[in-house]
Design a protein around this motif. Structure first.
Motif, PDB file in Angstrom:
ATOM      1  N   ARG A   5      -8.254  -1.739  -8.689  1.00 38.20           N
ATOM      2  CA  ARG A   5      -8.572  -3.130  -8.344  1.00 38.20           C
ATOM      3  C   ARG A   5      -8.507  -4.010  -9.590  1.00 38.20           C
ATOM      4  NH1 ARG A   5     -13.733  -2.417  -6.727  1.00 38.20           N
ATOM      5  NH2 ARG A   5     -13.283  -1.885  -4.573  1.00 38.20           N
ATOM      6  N   ASN A  45     -19.910   6.684  -4.214  1.00 34.73           N
ATOM      7  CA  ASN A  45     -19.412   6.842  -5.582  1.00 34.73           C
ATOM      8  C   ASN A  45     -19.922   8.100  -6.262  1.00 34.73           C
ATOM      9  OD1 ASN A  45     -19.886   3.396  -5.644  1.00 34.73           O
ATOM     10  ND2 ASN A  45     -17.876   4.304  -5.864  1.00 34.73           N
ATOM     11  N   THR A  59     -15.509   3.708  -8.447  1.00 32.94           N
ATOM     12  CA  THR A  59     -15.259   2.412  -7.839  1.00 32.94           C
ATOM     13  C   THR A  59     -13.780   2.037  -8.005  1.00 32.94           C
ATOM     14  OG1 THR A  59     -15.925   0.122  -7.781  1.00 32.94           O
ATOM     15  CG2 THR A  59     -15.987   1.153  -9.927  1.00 32.94           C
ATOM     16  N   GLY A  60     -13.218   1.507  -6.918  1.00 34.16           N
ATOM     17  CA  GLY A  60     -11.849   0.999  -6.983  1.00 34.16           C
ATOM     18  C   GLY A  60     -10.760   2.043  -7.052  1.00 34.16           C
ATOM     19  N   THR A  61     -11.027   3.262  -6.578  1.00 35.28           N
ATOM     20  CA  THR A  61      -9.955   4.264  -6.572  1.00 35.28           C
ATOM     21  C   THR A  61      -9.135   4.182  -5.285  1.00 35.28           C
ATOM     22  OG1 THR A  61     -11.500   5.893  -5.689  1.00 35.28           O
ATOM     23  CG2 THR A  61     -11.099   5.951  -8.065  1.00 35.28           C
ATOM     24  N   GLY A  62      -9.672   3.504  -4.275  1.00 36.88           N
ATOM     25  CA  GLY A  62      -8.897   3.341  -3.045  1.00 36.88           C
ATOM     26  C   GLY A  62      -9.496   4.009  -1.824  1.00 36.88           C
ATOM     27  N   LYS A  63     -10.821   4.148  -1.800  1.00 43.13           N
ATOM     28  CA  LYS A  63     -11.468   4.827  -0.679  1.00 43.13           C
ATOM     29  C   LYS A  63     -11.429   3.962   0.580  1.00 43.13           C
ATOM     30  CE  LYS A  63     -15.223   5.178  -3.182  1.00 43.13           C
ATOM     31  NZ  LYS A  63     -14.632   4.615  -4.421  1.00 43.13           N
ATOM     32  N   THR A  64     -11.985   2.746   0.469  1.00 38.90           N
ATOM     33  CA  THR A  64     -12.059   1.882   1.647  1.00 38.90           C
ATOM     34  C   THR A  64     -10.654   1.483   2.107  1.00 38.90           C
ATOM     35  OG1 THR A  64     -14.116   1.019   0.746  1.00 38.90           O
ATOM     36  CG2 THR A  64     -13.143  -0.189   2.556  1.00 38.90           C
ATOM     37  N   SER A  65      -9.799   1.165   1.120  1.00 39.09           N
ATOM     38  CA  SER A  65      -8.474   0.670   1.509  1.00 39.09           C
ATOM     39  C   SER A  65      -7.655   1.749   2.201  1.00 39.09           C
ATOM     40  CB  SER A  65      -7.727   0.095   0.305  1.00 39.09           C
ATOM     41  OG  SER A  65      -7.663   1.024  -0.737  1.00 39.09           O
ATOM     42  N   VAL A  78       2.733   1.032  -7.208  1.00 36.22           N
ATOM     43  CA  VAL A  78       1.893   0.065  -6.491  1.00 36.22           C
ATOM     44  C   VAL A  78       2.011  -1.319  -7.152  1.00 36.22           C
ATOM     45  CG1 VAL A  78      -0.507  -0.567  -5.995  1.00 36.22           C
ATOM     46  CG2 VAL A  78       0.295   1.738  -5.501  1.00 36.22           C
ATOM     47  N   TYR A  88       0.829  -1.207   0.000  1.00 40.46           N
ATOM     48  CA  TYR A  88       0.000   0.000   0.000  1.00 40.46           C
ATOM     49  C   TYR A  88       0.862   1.255   0.000  1.00 40.46           C
ATOM     50  CZ  TYR A  88      -3.878   3.060   0.580  1.00 40.46           C
ATOM     51  OH  TYR A  88      -4.791   4.052   0.345  1.00 40.46           O
ATOM     52  N   LEU A  89       0.493   2.203  -0.824  1.00 36.23           N
ATOM     53  CA  LEU A  89       1.255   3.440  -0.965  1.00 36.23           C
ATOM     54  C   LEU A  89       0.432   4.602  -0.409  1.00 36.23           C
ATOM     55  CD1 LEU A  89       3.808   4.726  -2.475  1.00 36.23           C
ATOM     56  CD2 LEU A  89       2.178   5.228  -4.299  1.00 36.23           C
TER      57      LEU A  89
HETATM   58  N1  ATP Z   1      -2.548   3.767  -2.575  1.00 38.85           N
HETATM   59  C1  ATP Z   1      -2.708   2.473  -2.860  1.00 38.85           C
HETATM   60  N2  ATP Z   1      -1.698   1.605  -2.717  1.00 38.85           N
HETATM   61  C2  ATP Z   1      -1.877   0.305  -2.993  1.00 38.85           C
HETATM   62  N3  ATP Z   1      -3.024  -0.229  -3.419  1.00 38.85           N
HETATM   63  C3  ATP Z   1      -4.063   0.592  -3.583  1.00 38.85           C
HETATM   64  C4  ATP Z   1      -3.962   1.988  -3.321  1.00 38.85           C
HETATM   65  N4  ATP Z   1      -5.156   2.554  -3.568  1.00 38.85           N
HETATM   66  C5  ATP Z   1      -5.954   1.554  -3.963  1.00 38.85           C
HETATM   67  N5  ATP Z   1      -5.312   0.380  -3.964  1.00 38.85           N
HETATM   68  C6  ATP Z   1      -5.871  -0.925  -4.285  1.00 38.85           C
HETATM   69  O1  ATP Z   1      -6.972  -0.733  -5.146  1.00 38.85           O
HETATM   70  C7  ATP Z   1      -8.012  -1.667  -4.829  1.00 38.85           C
HETATM   71  C8  ATP Z   1      -9.311  -0.956  -4.703  1.00 38.85           C
HETATM   72  O2  ATP Z   1      -9.319  -0.146  -3.554  1.00 38.85           O
HETATM   73  P1  ATP Z   1     -10.610   0.045  -2.649  1.00 38.85           P
HETATM   74  O3  ATP Z   1     -11.294  -1.224  -2.415  1.00 38.85           O
HETATM   75  O4  ATP Z   1     -10.160   0.835  -1.485  1.00 38.85           O
HETATM   76  O5  ATP Z   1     -11.471   0.964  -3.613  1.00 38.85           O
HETATM   77  P2  ATP Z   1     -12.822   1.737  -3.294  1.00 38.85           P
HETATM   78  O6  ATP Z   1     -12.586   3.127  -3.764  1.00 38.85           O
HETATM   79  O7  ATP Z   1     -13.244   1.535  -1.901  1.00 38.85           O
HETATM   80  O8  ATP Z   1     -13.821   1.040  -4.294  1.00 38.85           O
HETATM   81  P3  ATP Z   1     -15.430   0.838  -4.198  1.00 38.85           P
HETATM   82  O9  ATP Z   1     -16.037   2.178  -4.475  1.00 38.85           O
HETATM   83  O10 ATP Z   1     -15.715  -0.114  -5.298  1.00 38.85           O
HETATM   84  O11 ATP Z   1     -15.723   0.318  -2.843  1.00 38.85           O
HETATM   85  C9  ATP Z   1      -7.578  -2.395  -3.577  1.00 38.85           C
HETATM   86  O12 ATP Z   1      -7.126  -3.654  -3.957  1.00 38.85           O
HETATM   87  C10 ATP Z   1      -6.449  -1.555  -3.026  1.00 38.85           C
HETATM   88  O13 ATP Z   1      -5.523  -2.331  -2.366  1.00 38.85           O
END
Ligand code: ATP
Ligand code: MG
Length: 405
Positions: free
Chosen positions: A358, A276, A166-172, A318, A141-142
Protein backbone atom coordinates in the motif's frame (compact mmCIF):
# COMPACT_ATOMS: atom_id res chain seq x y z
CA UNK A 1 30.61 -38.98 13.39
CA UNK A 2 28.31 -36.55 11.71
CA UNK A 3 24.85 -37.24 13.00
CA UNK A 4 22.11 -35.11 11.54
CA UNK A 5 20.49 -33.41 14.51
CA UNK A 6 17.36 -32.02 12.93
CA UNK A 7 16.69 -34.76 10.48
CA UNK A 8 17.81 -38.07 11.86
CA UNK A 9 16.02 -39.78 8.95
CA UNK A 10 18.98 -39.11 6.72
CA UNK A 11 21.96 -41.42 6.55
CA UNK A 12 23.97 -42.08 8.53
CA UNK A 13 21.10 -42.97 10.82
CA UNK A 14 21.97 -43.75 14.42
CA UNK A 15 18.74 -45.70 14.92
CA UNK A 16 18.77 -49.42 15.35
CA UNK A 17 19.98 -52.29 17.49
CA UNK A 18 23.65 -52.59 18.40
CA UNK A 19 24.83 -56.09 19.38
CA UNK A 20 28.13 -57.79 20.09
CA UNK A 21 28.66 -60.50 17.42
CA UNK A 22 31.28 -62.30 19.53
CA UNK A 23 29.60 -61.97 22.92
CA UNK A 24 25.88 -62.62 23.15
CA UNK A 25 26.00 -62.05 26.89
CA UNK A 26 26.76 -58.37 26.27
CA UNK A 27 23.12 -57.88 25.37
CA UNK A 28 21.84 -55.25 22.94
CA UNK A 29 21.60 -51.50 22.83
CA UNK A 30 18.62 -49.99 21.07
CA UNK A 31 18.65 -46.38 19.77
CA UNK A 32 15.34 -44.86 18.78
CA UNK A 33 13.80 -41.44 18.32
CA UNK A 34 12.68 -39.72 21.50
CA UNK A 35 9.41 -37.85 21.72
CA UNK A 36 11.43 -34.81 22.68
CA UNK A 37 12.93 -32.95 19.69
CA UNK A 38 16.65 -33.45 19.04
CA UNK A 39 16.80 -36.18 21.71
CA UNK A 40 17.42 -39.90 21.40
CA UNK A 41 16.20 -42.83 23.46
CA UNK A 42 18.73 -45.42 24.50
CA UNK A 43 17.73 -48.80 25.96
CA UNK A 44 19.92 -51.69 27.01
CA UNK A 45 18.49 -55.19 27.01
CA UNK A 46 20.36 -57.92 28.76
CA UNK A 47 20.83 -61.38 27.20
CA UNK A 48 17.89 -62.61 29.33
CA UNK A 49 15.63 -60.04 27.63
CA UNK A 50 15.34 -57.74 30.64
CA UNK A 51 15.64 -54.01 29.88
CA UNK A 52 17.58 -52.35 32.67
CA UNK A 53 18.61 -49.06 31.06
CA UNK A 54 16.09 -46.77 29.41
CA UNK A 55 17.16 -43.19 29.06
CA UNK A 56 16.94 -40.14 26.79
CA UNK A 57 20.11 -38.38 25.70
CA UNK A 58 21.10 -35.49 23.49
CA UNK A 59 23.15 -35.76 20.33
CA UNK A 60 26.54 -35.20 21.99
CA UNK A 61 25.82 -37.86 24.55
CA UNK A 62 24.59 -40.26 21.88
CA UNK A 63 27.74 -39.75 19.82
CA UNK A 64 29.89 -40.52 22.86
CA UNK A 65 27.87 -43.69 23.52
CA UNK A 66 28.13 -44.88 19.90
CA UNK A 67 31.86 -44.31 20.04
CA UNK A 68 32.17 -46.32 23.23
CA UNK A 69 30.06 -49.23 21.93
CA UNK A 70 32.04 -49.39 18.72
CA UNK A 71 35.26 -49.52 20.75
CA UNK A 72 33.81 -52.37 22.78
CA UNK A 73 32.98 -54.32 19.60
CA UNK A 74 29.29 -53.58 19.19
CA UNK A 75 27.96 -53.33 15.61
CA UNK A 76 24.63 -52.18 14.41
CA UNK A 77 21.94 -54.63 13.40
CA UNK A 78 19.15 -52.49 12.11
CA UNK A 79 15.96 -52.86 14.08
CA UNK A 80 12.72 -53.70 12.33
CA UNK A 81 11.52 -50.13 12.74
CA UNK A 82 14.72 -48.60 11.44
CA UNK A 83 14.59 -50.89 8.41
CA UNK A 84 10.95 -50.22 7.75
CA UNK A 85 11.01 -46.48 8.18
CA UNK A 86 12.63 -45.37 4.90
CA UNK A 87 10.39 -47.69 2.90
CA UNK A 88 7.28 -46.46 4.74
CA UNK A 89 8.32 -42.88 4.17
CA UNK A 90 8.77 -43.32 0.44
CA UNK A 91 5.55 -45.23 0.06
CA UNK A 92 3.61 -42.58 2.01
CA UNK A 93 4.32 -39.89 -0.55
CA UNK A 94 3.78 -42.16 -3.54
CA UNK A 95 0.50 -43.44 -2.02
CA UNK A 96 -0.56 -39.85 -1.47
CA UNK A 97 0.38 -38.81 -5.01
CA UNK A 98 -1.57 -41.76 -6.38
CA UNK A 99 -4.75 -40.81 -4.52
CA UNK A 100 -4.29 -37.03 -4.62
CA UNK A 101 -7.03 -35.25 -6.51
CA UNK A 102 -9.44 -32.41 -5.87
CA UNK A 103 -12.62 -33.57 -4.15
CA UNK A 104 -15.14 -34.85 -6.71
CA UNK A 105 -17.61 -32.01 -6.15
CA UNK A 106 -14.86 -29.42 -6.64
CA UNK A 107 -13.51 -31.27 -9.65
CA UNK A 108 -17.05 -31.16 -11.11
CA UNK A 109 -17.41 -27.47 -10.50
CA UNK A 110 -13.94 -26.81 -11.91
CA UNK A 111 -14.73 -28.82 -15.00
CA UNK A 112 -17.93 -26.85 -15.53
CA UNK A 113 -16.88 -24.00 -17.78
CA UNK A 114 -20.41 -22.69 -18.26
CA UNK A 115 -21.49 -19.10 -17.70
CA UNK A 116 -21.96 -19.84 -14.00
CA UNK A 117 -18.18 -19.98 -13.57
CA UNK A 118 -15.54 -17.26 -13.59
CA UNK A 119 -11.82 -17.87 -14.01
CA UNK A 120 -10.01 -16.16 -11.15
CA UNK A 121 -6.25 -16.32 -11.68
CA UNK A 122 -5.89 -20.00 -12.49
CA UNK A 123 -8.97 -21.19 -10.58
CA UNK A 124 -12.50 -21.48 -12.01
CA UNK A 125 -14.98 -20.34 -9.37
CA UNK A 126 -18.78 -20.17 -9.17
CA UNK A 127 -20.27 -16.76 -9.88
CA UNK A 128 -22.21 -14.88 -7.22
CA UNK A 129 -25.57 -13.16 -7.50
CA UNK A 130 -24.18 -9.64 -8.02
CA UNK A 131 -25.75 -6.58 -6.43
CA UNK A 132 -24.57 -3.28 -5.00
CA UNK A 133 -22.14 -4.87 -2.56
CA UNK A 134 -19.88 -6.35 -5.24
CA UNK A 135 -16.52 -4.56 -4.86
CA UNK A 136 -15.13 -2.77 -7.92
CA UNK A 137 -12.61 -4.74 -9.97
CA UNK A 138 -9.03 -3.54 -9.58
CA UNK A 139 -7.67 -4.20 -13.08
CA UNK A 140 -4.11 -4.02 -11.72
CA UNK A 141 -4.71 -6.77 -9.21
CA UNK A 142 -2.42 -9.76 -9.65
CA UNK A 143 -3.60 -13.19 -8.53
CA UNK A 144 -0.25 -14.64 -7.54
CA UNK A 145 0.17 -18.41 -7.31
CA UNK A 146 0.18 -18.04 -3.51
CA UNK A 147 -3.57 -17.45 -3.57
CA UNK A 148 -4.56 -20.66 -5.43
CA UNK A 149 -5.22 -22.65 -2.27
CA UNK A 150 -7.20 -19.81 -0.72
CA UNK A 151 -9.40 -19.71 -3.82
CA UNK A 152 -9.96 -23.48 -3.71
CA UNK A 153 -10.87 -23.18 -0.03
CA UNK A 154 -13.49 -20.58 -0.94
CA UNK A 155 -15.01 -23.02 -3.43
CA UNK A 156 -14.92 -25.70 -0.70
CA UNK A 157 -16.67 -23.36 1.74
CA UNK A 158 -13.86 -23.30 4.32
CA UNK A 159 -13.46 -20.61 6.93
CA UNK A 160 -10.37 -18.64 5.97
CA UNK A 161 -8.18 -16.55 8.26
CA UNK A 162 -5.50 -14.52 6.51
CA UNK A 163 -2.61 -13.39 8.65
CA UNK A 164 0.31 -11.15 7.73
CA UNK A 165 1.79 -7.73 8.18
CA UNK A 166 -0.18 -4.62 7.37
CA UNK A 167 -0.65 -3.97 3.67
CA UNK A 168 0.45 -7.35 2.34
CA UNK A 169 -2.84 -7.85 0.53
CA UNK A 170 -5.12 -9.80 2.87
CA UNK A 171 -8.34 -7.82 2.51
CA UNK A 172 -7.80 -7.03 -1.16
CA UNK A 173 -7.35 -10.71 -2.02
CA UNK A 174 -10.85 -11.56 -0.81
CA UNK A 175 -12.35 -8.38 -2.25
CA UNK A 176 -10.80 -8.96 -5.65
CA UNK A 177 -11.96 -12.58 -5.76
CA UNK A 178 -15.44 -11.26 -4.96
CA UNK A 179 -15.11 -8.58 -7.62
CA UNK A 180 -14.13 -11.16 -10.23
CA UNK A 181 -16.95 -13.53 -9.28
CA UNK A 182 -19.63 -10.86 -8.96
CA UNK A 183 -20.11 -11.62 -5.29
CA UNK A 184 -21.33 -9.13 -2.69
CA UNK A 185 -19.11 -8.49 0.33
CA UNK A 186 -19.62 -6.99 3.76
CA UNK A 187 -16.70 -5.88 5.90
CA UNK A 188 -16.59 -5.43 9.60
CA UNK A 189 -13.53 -4.03 11.33
CA UNK A 190 -12.95 -5.18 14.90
CA UNK A 191 -10.38 -2.52 15.74
CA UNK A 192 -12.77 0.27 16.45
CA UNK A 193 -16.32 0.83 17.40
CA UNK A 194 -17.86 -2.46 16.25
CA UNK A 195 -20.23 -3.62 18.97
CA UNK A 196 -22.02 -6.91 19.41
CA UNK A 197 -25.13 -5.01 18.32
CA UNK A 198 -23.51 -3.99 15.03
CA UNK A 199 -22.32 -7.52 14.52
CA UNK A 200 -25.36 -9.52 15.56
CA UNK A 201 -28.25 -7.04 15.47
CA UNK A 202 -30.41 -4.98 17.78
CA UNK A 203 -33.96 -3.90 18.54
CA UNK A 204 -34.90 -0.32 17.79
CA UNK A 205 -38.00 1.83 17.63
CA UNK A 206 -39.05 3.12 14.23
CA UNK A 207 -42.31 4.99 13.60
CA UNK A 208 -43.57 3.92 16.99
CA UNK A 209 -42.87 0.29 16.22
CA UNK A 210 -40.17 -1.86 17.76
CA UNK A 211 -38.24 -3.55 15.00
CA UNK A 212 -35.25 -5.87 14.78
CA UNK A 213 -32.25 -4.79 12.69
CA UNK A 214 -29.94 -7.59 11.60
CA UNK A 215 -26.23 -7.04 12.22
CA UNK A 216 -23.62 -7.80 9.57
CA UNK A 217 -23.31 -11.49 10.47
CA UNK A 218 -26.97 -12.53 10.08
CA UNK A 219 -27.30 -10.21 7.08
CA UNK A 220 -24.42 -11.96 5.30
CA UNK A 221 -25.71 -15.38 6.34
CA UNK A 222 -29.25 -14.79 5.14
CA UNK A 223 -28.38 -12.98 1.92
CA UNK A 224 -25.47 -15.17 0.83
CA UNK A 225 -22.87 -12.42 1.11
CA UNK A 226 -19.22 -12.83 2.00
CA UNK A 227 -18.25 -11.38 5.36
CA UNK A 228 -14.71 -10.19 6.02
CA UNK A 229 -14.01 -9.73 9.72
CA UNK A 230 -10.97 -7.47 9.62
CA UNK A 231 -8.52 -7.37 12.52
CA UNK A 232 -10.27 -10.24 14.26
CA UNK A 233 -7.51 -10.21 16.90
CA UNK A 234 -9.04 -6.99 18.26
CA UNK A 235 -12.57 -8.39 18.56
CA UNK A 236 -14.24 -8.36 21.95
CA UNK A 237 -14.94 -11.76 23.54
CA UNK A 238 -18.70 -11.52 23.02
CA UNK A 239 -18.16 -11.17 19.25
CA UNK A 240 -15.66 -14.03 19.18
CA UNK A 241 -18.18 -16.24 20.96
CA UNK A 242 -20.82 -15.50 18.32
CA UNK A 243 -18.29 -16.02 15.54
CA UNK A 244 -17.16 -19.37 16.90
CA UNK A 245 -20.70 -20.71 16.63
CA UNK A 246 -20.81 -20.17 12.88
CA UNK A 247 -17.29 -21.43 12.21
CA UNK A 248 -18.35 -25.05 11.97
CA UNK A 249 -19.27 -26.13 8.45
CA UNK A 250 -22.93 -25.26 8.01
CA UNK A 251 -22.81 -23.57 11.43
CA UNK A 252 -26.02 -21.78 12.36
CA UNK A 253 -26.46 -18.59 14.29
CA UNK A 254 -28.72 -18.47 17.30
CA UNK A 255 -30.21 -15.01 17.77
CA UNK A 256 -30.97 -15.10 21.50
CA UNK A 257 -32.12 -11.47 21.40
CA UNK A 258 -34.79 -12.45 18.91
CA UNK A 259 -36.35 -15.28 20.87
CA UNK A 260 -33.72 -17.84 19.86
CA UNK A 261 -34.32 -17.48 16.15
CA UNK A 262 -31.99 -19.73 14.17
CA UNK A 263 -30.28 -18.29 11.12
CA UNK A 264 -29.07 -20.95 8.67
CA UNK A 265 -26.30 -19.99 6.26
CA UNK A 266 -27.19 -19.32 2.61
CA UNK A 267 -25.06 -21.60 0.37
CA UNK A 268 -23.12 -18.58 -0.95
CA UNK A 269 -22.29 -17.26 2.53
CA UNK A 270 -18.56 -17.28 3.26
CA UNK A 271 -16.70 -16.11 6.32
CA UNK A 272 -13.22 -14.61 6.26
CA UNK A 273 -11.10 -12.96 8.88
CA UNK A 274 -7.82 -11.09 8.77
CA UNK A 275 -5.28 -10.44 11.51
CA UNK A 276 -1.76 -9.09 11.78
CA UNK A 277 -0.30 -10.83 14.76
CA UNK A 278 -1.88 -14.19 15.54
CA UNK A 279 -0.58 -17.73 15.14
CA UNK A 280 2.81 -17.80 13.44
CA UNK A 281 2.72 -13.98 13.29
CA UNK A 282 2.57 -13.88 17.11
CA UNK A 283 6.21 -12.79 17.35
CA UNK A 284 5.16 -9.40 15.93
CA UNK A 285 2.46 -8.69 18.51
CA UNK A 286 4.48 -5.80 19.94
CA UNK A 287 4.01 -4.00 16.59
CA UNK A 288 0.23 -4.28 16.71
CA UNK A 289 -0.65 -2.88 20.09
CA UNK A 290 -3.87 -4.02 21.62
CA UNK A 291 -4.10 -7.20 19.56
CA UNK A 292 -5.38 -10.17 21.53
CA UNK A 293 -3.94 -13.63 21.55
CA UNK A 294 -6.31 -15.99 19.79
CA UNK A 295 -6.62 -19.34 21.48
CA UNK A 296 -5.81 -22.57 19.68
CA UNK A 297 -9.39 -23.82 19.70
CA UNK A 298 -10.42 -20.67 17.82
CA UNK A 299 -7.53 -20.88 15.35
CA UNK A 300 -8.21 -24.57 14.75
CA UNK A 301 -11.57 -23.71 13.27
CA UNK A 302 -9.97 -21.78 10.39
CA UNK A 303 -7.64 -22.49 7.56
CA UNK A 304 -4.96 -19.99 8.48
CA UNK A 305 -2.94 -18.61 5.55
CA UNK A 306 0.12 -16.48 6.04
CA UNK A 307 0.05 -13.79 3.35
CA UNK A 308 3.53 -12.41 2.95
CA UNK A 309 4.58 -9.46 0.81
CA UNK A 310 4.49 -10.07 -2.92
CA UNK A 311 7.74 -11.25 -4.45
CA UNK A 312 9.90 -8.53 -6.00
CA UNK A 313 8.92 -9.63 -9.52
CA UNK A 314 5.21 -9.71 -8.71
CA UNK A 315 5.34 -6.35 -6.97
CA UNK A 316 7.15 -4.79 -9.95
CA UNK A 317 4.39 -6.21 -12.15
CA UNK A 318 1.71 -4.74 -9.89
CA UNK A 319 3.37 -1.31 -10.16
CA UNK A 320 3.36 -1.49 -13.94
CA UNK A 321 -0.19 -2.76 -14.07
CA UNK A 322 -1.33 0.00 -11.69
CA UNK A 323 0.42 2.96 -13.31
CA UNK A 324 0.78 1.78 -16.90
CA UNK A 325 3.54 3.17 -19.11
CA UNK A 326 4.31 5.99 -16.67
CA UNK A 327 6.28 3.43 -14.70
CA UNK A 328 8.85 1.70 -16.92
CA UNK A 329 10.00 -1.86 -16.27
CA UNK A 330 13.32 -0.54 -14.94
CA UNK A 331 11.55 1.95 -12.62
CA UNK A 332 9.25 -0.78 -11.36
CA UNK A 333 12.16 -3.06 -10.65
CA UNK A 334 13.99 -0.31 -8.73
CA UNK A 335 10.92 0.56 -6.68
CA UNK A 336 10.22 -3.10 -5.87
CA UNK A 337 13.87 -3.51 -4.86
CA UNK A 338 13.60 -0.56 -2.49
CA UNK A 339 10.52 -2.11 -0.87
CA UNK A 340 12.31 -5.47 -0.62
CA UNK A 341 15.41 -3.86 0.94
CA UNK A 342 13.26 -2.04 3.52
CA UNK A 343 11.54 -5.33 4.39
CA UNK A 344 14.88 -7.04 4.83
CA UNK A 345 15.94 -4.24 7.18
CA UNK A 346 12.65 -4.73 9.03
CA UNK A 347 13.27 -8.47 9.38
CA UNK A 348 16.76 -7.72 10.74
CA UNK A 349 15.00 -5.31 13.15
CA UNK A 350 17.03 -2.39 11.79
CA UNK A 351 13.69 -0.81 10.89
CA UNK A 352 10.71 -0.73 13.24
CA UNK A 353 8.14 -0.15 10.50
CA UNK A 354 7.01 -2.55 7.80
CA UNK A 355 7.00 -1.39 4.16
CA UNK A 356 3.61 -2.31 2.76
CA UNK A 357 2.53 -2.68 -0.86
CA UNK A 358 0.00 0.00 0.00
CA UNK A 359 2.81 2.37 0.99
CA UNK A 360 4.81 1.57 -2.15
CA UNK A 361 1.82 2.24 -4.41
CA UNK A 362 1.00 5.49 -2.64
CA UNK A 363 4.62 6.70 -2.77
CA UNK A 364 4.82 5.89 -6.48
CA UNK A 365 1.53 7.66 -7.11
CA UNK A 366 2.73 10.86 -5.48
CA UNK A 367 6.15 10.54 -7.12
CA UNK A 368 4.47 10.54 -10.52
CA UNK A 369 2.74 13.81 -9.59
CA UNK A 370 5.70 15.58 -7.99
CA UNK A 371 8.43 14.15 -10.21
CA UNK A 372 10.59 13.76 -7.12
CA UNK A 373 10.93 10.58 -5.05
CA UNK A 374 12.20 12.43 -1.99
CA UNK A 375 9.37 14.98 -1.91
CA UNK A 376 6.85 12.21 -2.50
CA UNK A 377 8.31 10.12 0.33
CA UNK A 378 7.45 12.87 2.87
CA UNK A 379 3.69 12.40 3.21
CA UNK A 380 3.64 8.78 2.09
CA UNK A 381 6.52 7.36 4.14
CA UNK A 382 8.68 9.63 6.33
CA UNK A 383 5.89 11.41 8.21
CA UNK A 384 4.50 8.06 9.36
CA UNK A 385 7.63 6.67 10.95
CA UNK A 386 10.35 7.60 13.44
CA UNK A 387 13.21 9.92 12.46
CA UNK A 388 15.71 7.02 12.67
CA UNK A 389 13.60 4.84 10.40
CA UNK A 390 13.20 7.75 7.96
CA UNK A 391 16.98 8.21 7.84
CA UNK A 392 17.56 4.56 7.05
CA UNK A 393 14.82 4.41 4.40
CA UNK A 394 16.14 7.62 2.82
CA UNK A 395 19.57 6.03 2.50
CA UNK A 396 18.08 2.84 1.01
CA UNK A 397 16.16 4.93 -1.51
CA UNK A 398 19.23 6.99 -2.42
CA UNK A 399 21.30 3.85 -2.78
CA UNK A 400 18.85 2.39 -5.30
CA UNK A 401 17.84 5.52 -7.17
CA UNK A 402 21.23 7.21 -7.38
CA UNK A 403 21.89 10.84 -8.32
CA UNK A 404 20.04 12.59 -11.14
CA UNK A 405 21.55 11.46 -14.43
N1 ATP B 1 -1.70 -9.09 -5.62
C1 ATP B 1 -1.89 -7.77 -5.65
N2 ATP B 1 -2.08 -7.12 -6.81
C2 ATP B 1 -2.28 -5.80 -6.81
N3 ATP B 1 -2.33 -5.03 -5.72
C3 ATP B 1 -2.14 -5.62 -4.54
C4 ATP B 1 -1.91 -7.02 -4.44
N4 ATP B 1 -1.77 -7.33 -3.14
C5 ATP B 1 -1.91 -6.18 -2.47
N5 ATP B 1 -2.15 -5.16 -3.30
C6 ATP B 1 -2.40 -3.77 -2.94
O1 ATP B 1 -1.80 -3.53 -1.69
C7 ATP B 1 -2.63 -2.66 -0.90
C8 ATP B 1 -2.81 -3.23 0.46
O2 ATP B 1 -3.60 -4.39 0.41
P1 ATP B 1 -4.66 -4.75 1.53
O3 ATP B 1 -5.45 -3.58 1.93
O4 ATP B 1 -5.37 -5.94 1.03
O5 ATP B 1 -3.68 -5.17 2.70
P2 ATP B 1 -4.02 -5.86 4.09
O6 ATP B 1 -3.09 -7.01 4.19
O7 ATP B 1 -5.47 -6.12 4.22
O8 ATP B 1 -3.56 -4.75 5.11
P3 ATP B 1 -4.08 -4.43 6.61
O9 ATP B 1 -3.53 -5.51 7.49
O10 ATP B 1 -3.44 -3.12 6.91
O11 ATP B 1 -5.56 -4.39 6.57
C9 ATP B 1 -3.91 -2.48 -1.67
O12 ATP B 1 -3.87 -1.22 -2.27
C10 ATP B 1 -3.89 -3.57 -2.71
O13 ATP B 1 -4.54 -3.18 -3.86
MG1 MG C 1 -6.88 -5.34 5.55
Amino acid sequence: MNLPADNPHQDPSPFGLYHHPADASAGEWNVSRSERPHMYRIQHRRANGETHIDTVVDLDNLEAKLHKWRREGFVRRESGMAKKEPALRTSFISDLRATFAPKPEIADSLADSSASMALVGRIPMPRGAGGPLVPPVNPAYLFAARSDNVLLDIVENRRILLIGHTGTGKTSLIEQVAAQTNQGVLRSNMNGQTTVGDFVGFWTVKGGETIWVDGVLPTAMREGLWLIVDEVDFAEPAILAVLTAVLEPGGRLLLKERGNEIVAPHPSFRLFATANAVGSMGQYRHLYQGANLMNEAFLDRWRVYHIDYLSREDEAQVLQRTFGPRVTAAMAETLASIAAACREAFTREDLASAFSTRRLLDWTDLMLRTGDPETAAGPTIYSKISAEDATLIRSIIQHHIGPEG
